[in-house]
Design a protein around this motif. Structure first.
Motif, PDB file in Angstrom:
ATOM      1  N   TYR A 107     -12.265  -0.073  -0.922  1.00 33.64           N
ATOM      2  CA  TYR A 107     -11.062  -0.317  -1.567  1.00 33.64           C
ATOM      3  C   TYR A 107     -10.008  -0.577  -0.201  1.00 33.64           C
ATOM      4  O   TYR A 107     -10.429  -0.551   0.892  1.00 33.64           O
ATOM      5  N   ARG A 108      -8.820  -1.212  -0.758  1.00 39.88           N
ATOM      6  CA  ARG A 108      -7.975  -1.492   0.211  1.00 39.88           C
ATOM      7  C   ARG A 108      -6.702  -1.090   0.170  1.00 39.88           C
ATOM      8  O   ARG A 108      -6.278  -0.795  -1.053  1.00 39.88           O
ATOM      9  N   PRO A 109      -5.749  -0.716   0.975  1.00 36.70           N
ATOM     10  CA  PRO A 109      -4.418  -0.180   0.719  1.00 36.70           C
ATOM     11  C   PRO A 109      -3.576  -1.137  -0.020  1.00 36.70           C
ATOM     12  O   PRO A 109      -3.898  -2.343  -0.078  1.00 36.70           O
ATOM     13  N   TYR A 110      -2.585  -0.610  -0.935  1.00 34.10           N
ATOM     14  CA  TYR A 110      -2.241  -1.312  -1.697  1.00 34.10           C
ATOM     15  C   TYR A 110      -0.847  -0.642  -2.217  1.00 34.10           C
ATOM     16  O   TYR A 110      -0.896   0.963  -2.332  1.00 34.10           O
ATOM     17  N   HIS A 161      -5.863 -10.055   2.924  1.00 35.12           N
ATOM     18  CA  HIS A 161      -6.798  -8.840   2.555  1.00 35.12           C
ATOM     19  C   HIS A 161      -8.317  -9.117   3.057  1.00 35.12           C
ATOM     20  O   HIS A 161      -9.180  -8.310   2.917  1.00 35.12           O
ATOM     21  N   GLY A 197     -11.735  -3.546   4.542  1.00 30.02           N
ATOM     22  CA  GLY A 197     -12.557  -2.702   3.653  1.00 30.02           C
ATOM     23  C   GLY A 197     -13.743  -3.432   3.584  1.00 30.02           C
ATOM     24  O   GLY A 197     -14.482  -3.248   2.190  1.00 30.02           O
ATOM     25  N   ASP A 221      -2.504   3.999  -4.313  1.00 35.76           N
ATOM     26  CA  ASP A 221      -2.051   3.404  -3.235  1.00 35.76           C
ATOM     27  C   ASP A 221      -3.195   2.469  -2.544  1.00 35.76           C
ATOM     28  O   ASP A 221      -3.289   2.167  -1.453  1.00 35.76           O
ATOM     29  N   SER A 222      -4.383   2.190  -3.418  1.00 34.16           N
ATOM     30  CA  SER A 222      -5.460   1.552  -2.984  1.00 34.16           C
ATOM     31  C   SER A 222      -5.906   0.738  -4.147  1.00 34.16           C
ATOM     32  O   SER A 222      -5.911   1.279  -5.320  1.00 34.16           O
ATOM     33  N   SER A 252     -11.675  -3.781  -3.306  1.00 37.35           N
ATOM     34  CA  SER A 252     -11.677  -4.990  -2.442  1.00 37.35           C
ATOM     35  C   SER A 252     -11.575  -6.175  -3.091  1.00 37.35           C
ATOM     36  O   SER A 252     -11.251  -7.254  -2.625  1.00 37.35           O
ATOM     37  N   GLY A 271     -11.366   2.775   2.664  1.00 39.81           N
ATOM     38  CA  GLY A 271     -10.358   2.957   1.631  1.00 39.81           C
ATOM     39  C   GLY A 271     -10.457   4.234   1.038  1.00 39.81           C
ATOM     40  O   GLY A 271     -11.316   5.131   1.284  1.00 39.81           O
ATOM     41  N   SER A 272      -9.746   4.332  -0.120  1.00 35.63           N
ATOM     42  CA  SER A 272      -9.924   5.874  -0.910  1.00 35.63           C
ATOM     43  C   SER A 272     -11.031   5.767  -1.822  1.00 35.63           C
ATOM     44  O   SER A 272     -11.463   4.758  -2.130  1.00 35.63           O
TER      45      SER A 272
END
Lengths: 319, 54, 238
Positions: free
Chosen positions: A21-24, B48, B52, C33-34, C37, C229-230
């Motif tokens: 996942y990436r922050p968002y 991005h 990740g 908040d995630s 990818s 990430g989460s």
């Protein structure tokens, strides 16, 4: 592996994501998006404004094209106007549409009854105060049998085809075989040109009214709206449904709906509306059910647009 | 106070192609939709790329 | 409550609804908040842009409604808000169609997301009469022409007997309340379903070759990368 198993496998593989996942920031992105779109809309509104062409009234129509107005009124009187022949929901006219044995238009009944002769001609004239000549003409017309009425009507309509497009020329139409019709039409034309018919058709039994059915049906029976529409490229056979007055973009999302009206068998069928609605109903159902339609739901796998969309992902996960 | 800067009240042009009959303003909107779609597909998405990933 | 009996909250409807809502959409799924990818393309912005256009449509429509349907014909400020309303509707459909194309080519209904697609598709379909009733509430030539033309399709299907395009009062009610309510309700359901299921993962390249290797690739990709990430649910920018 059968098609069914394969579809299931593809479906199962997409149920969950265990990858990175990436922050968002959802709220931030939504705020930015709403702001940007709002600004684009404000810019377009300031740049281009919006169309607002004044409506046609019975008054303006009967002044600009008195012969068209009186001819239309005659169609209402003798029962040959579009409204008179329409069928439900207005009257018992013969032109109700159907699809094979499905007669939805007739089954739903007459919800907005219009008696064209009474509502558009005889009724408004009877409500006019004074005018003994008109009163006696009305009485004569009402007393006569329908064959006699039609004979007068048709003789008057024939005479009308030969006159110039002016109120004076119309008032000069007289003759022994026309009965009381010239008196009726002269009075109706004066009433319409003075704006009285607009008011008479809007005022119903109740004081407040928001129902424009009767007056719009009369306007649509005449040529006033259609000639403006033709000039603006708004007719049904001009793909008009997706066009707008002036040079504004219109309801472009109706492209498929209006397209059917341009091609056979729809373009020549008296049942075009119900046929197009049926086709669009089936297509809309198909659109909603795309996830379940073999072939359609497989298309995105066969046309590799997804390779562009997820190219970063594929690049990074390739061994 | 808010008159249009570009007046679109004049008659539109029309493009005929077989039985297809499109107004130029609608055509502009449709072409713009395709162009925006294509740009969104091919334009690099910033920021991005390096995050990740294992 | 005795130890053997049902605790009171088990019988509470309120507690039941709260539990189900939280199970379907825990707060970090509702407001993530995630996100995965693979959500890295401009093509993902058209959902939220459609939403932005809808906000502008409703805001400008609300202003027009506060002053009544005649205002914009006589006031230049009113005309500006009418223009804003028109152009935001054009933008709404513009972005919605691109969003639709994007989601089609992603086959975004995969993985139990059919309801996401269906609510989106129904939103598009319901937005059409929402716009149409607006066009015929304009009280100008456009409204006269469009209502008298469109009535034939309504009448041919029998809809015209209870949905009368020539009745301004009825159409205005549909346009300012009933159909916006339907569109907003559908969009809300659509967005909540997206939140619940998350954005659809990419098609596996192996889906197109041998199905046997598909699962292997999926596992390999997922297992090898599930760290950053989460660890929470899949999420999406609408």
């Amino acid at each position: 592996m059968t098609y069914r198993e394969r579809t299931r496998a593809i479906d199962a593989a997409a149920r969950h994501w265990d990858g990175p996942y990436r922050p968002y920031d959802l709220i931030k992105e939504a705020t930015i998006a709403v702001t940007i779109v709002g600004l684009i809309a404000v810019t377009l509104a300031i740049l281009f404004s919006s169309p607002d062409e004044a409506p046609t009234t019975i008054r303006s129509w009967s002044r600009q094209n008195p012969v068209d107005f009186v001819s239309t009124a005659m169609g209402e009187l003798d029962g040959t106007s579009t409204t008179a022949e329409y069928g439900p929901p207005y009257d018992h006219g013969p032109k109700a549409q159907h699809l094979a044995f499905i007669h939805l238009q007739s089954w739903l009944g007459i919800a907005h009854p219009i008696n064209t002769a009474q509502d558009y001609v005889l009724g408004p004239l009877a409500a006019l105060p004074g005018q003994p000549a008109l009163r006696s003409a009305l009485a004569t017309y009402r007393r006569a049998g329908s064959a006699r009425q039609l004979a007068w009507d048709h003789a008057y309509e024939r005479a009308l085809t030969k006159v110039a497009d002016s109120a004076t020329a119309i008032r000069a139409v007289h003759g022994p075989n026309l009965g009381p019709v010239p008196t009726l039409m002269d009075s109706l034309l004066s009433f319409a040109q003075g704006g009285g018919l607009d008011g008479a058709l809007l005022a119903n039994r109740q004081f407040y009214s928001t129902d424009y059915t009767k007056i719009l049906m009369l306007l649509a029976d005449g040529g006033a709206l259609a000639s403006r529409a033709r000039a603006e490229h708004l007719l049904g056979n001009q793909w008009g449904m997706m066009n707008e007055t002036g040079s504004f973009p219109g309801q472009g999302w109706l492209w498929l709906y209006t397209m059917w009206y341009q091609i056979k068998p729809f373009s020549t069928s008296p049942n075009a509306d119900i046929m197009v609605m049926a086709v669009m109903f089936v297509l809309s159902l198909g659109f909603v059910l795309v996830p379940f339609l073999p072939g359609v739901r497989d298309l995105p796998r066969l046309v590799p647009v997804y390779r562009l969309i997820w190219r970063e992902h594929y690049r990074s996960t390739r061994p | 106070m808010f008159a249009a800067i570009i007046n679109l009240n004049g008659h539109a042009g029309y493009v005929h192609w077989g039985f297809i009959d499109l107004s130029v303003p609608n055509l502009i909107v449709i072409v713009a939709m395709f162009v925006v779609f294509l740009i969104a597909l091919v334009a690099p998405f910033p920021g991005h790329r390096r995050r990740g990933r294992s | 409550m005795t130890a053997t009996g049902q605790p009171p909250e088990e019988r509470s409807w309120t507690v039941g609804v709260r539990r189900r809502a939280l199970a379907a959409l825990p707060p970090d799924k509702l407001l993530p908040d995630s996100q995965p990818s693979y959500v890295a393309s401009w093509i993902y912005i058209f959902g939220v842009l459609s939403l932005g256009a809808l906000v502008t449509v409703i805001a400008s429509g609300t202003i027009l409604a506060t002053k009544g349907p005649g205002w914009w014909h006589t006031s230049s400020l009113g005309h500006f808000f009418n223009s804003l309303h028109l152009w935001s509707v054009e933008l709404f459909f513009f972005f919605m169609v691109i969003h639709l194309w994007a989601k089609f080519w992603m086959s975004a209904w995969r993985g139990g997301r059919a309801r996401v697609w269906m609510t989106g598709a129904i939103t598009f379909i319901v937005a059409i009469p929402a716009a149409l009733t607006g066009y015929i509430s304009q009280q100008n030539f456009d409204a006269q022409w469009i209502s008298t033309q469109a009535k034939d399709a309504m009448n041919a299907t029998g809809i015209g007997s209870f949905f009368n395009l020539l009745n301004f009062g009825q159409m205005y009610g549909y346009h300012v309340f009933l159909l916006p309510l339907a569109v907003v309700g559908l969009v809300a359901a659509h967005v909540l379903l997206v939140r619940k299921h998350g954005v659809v993962p990419p098609l596996l390249l192996s889906d197109l070759t041998t199905p046997a290797s598909a699962t292997a690739t999926a596992r390999g990709t997922a297992a090898g990368t599930a760290s950053a990430g989460s660890p929470g649910p899949v999420s999406e920018a609408e």
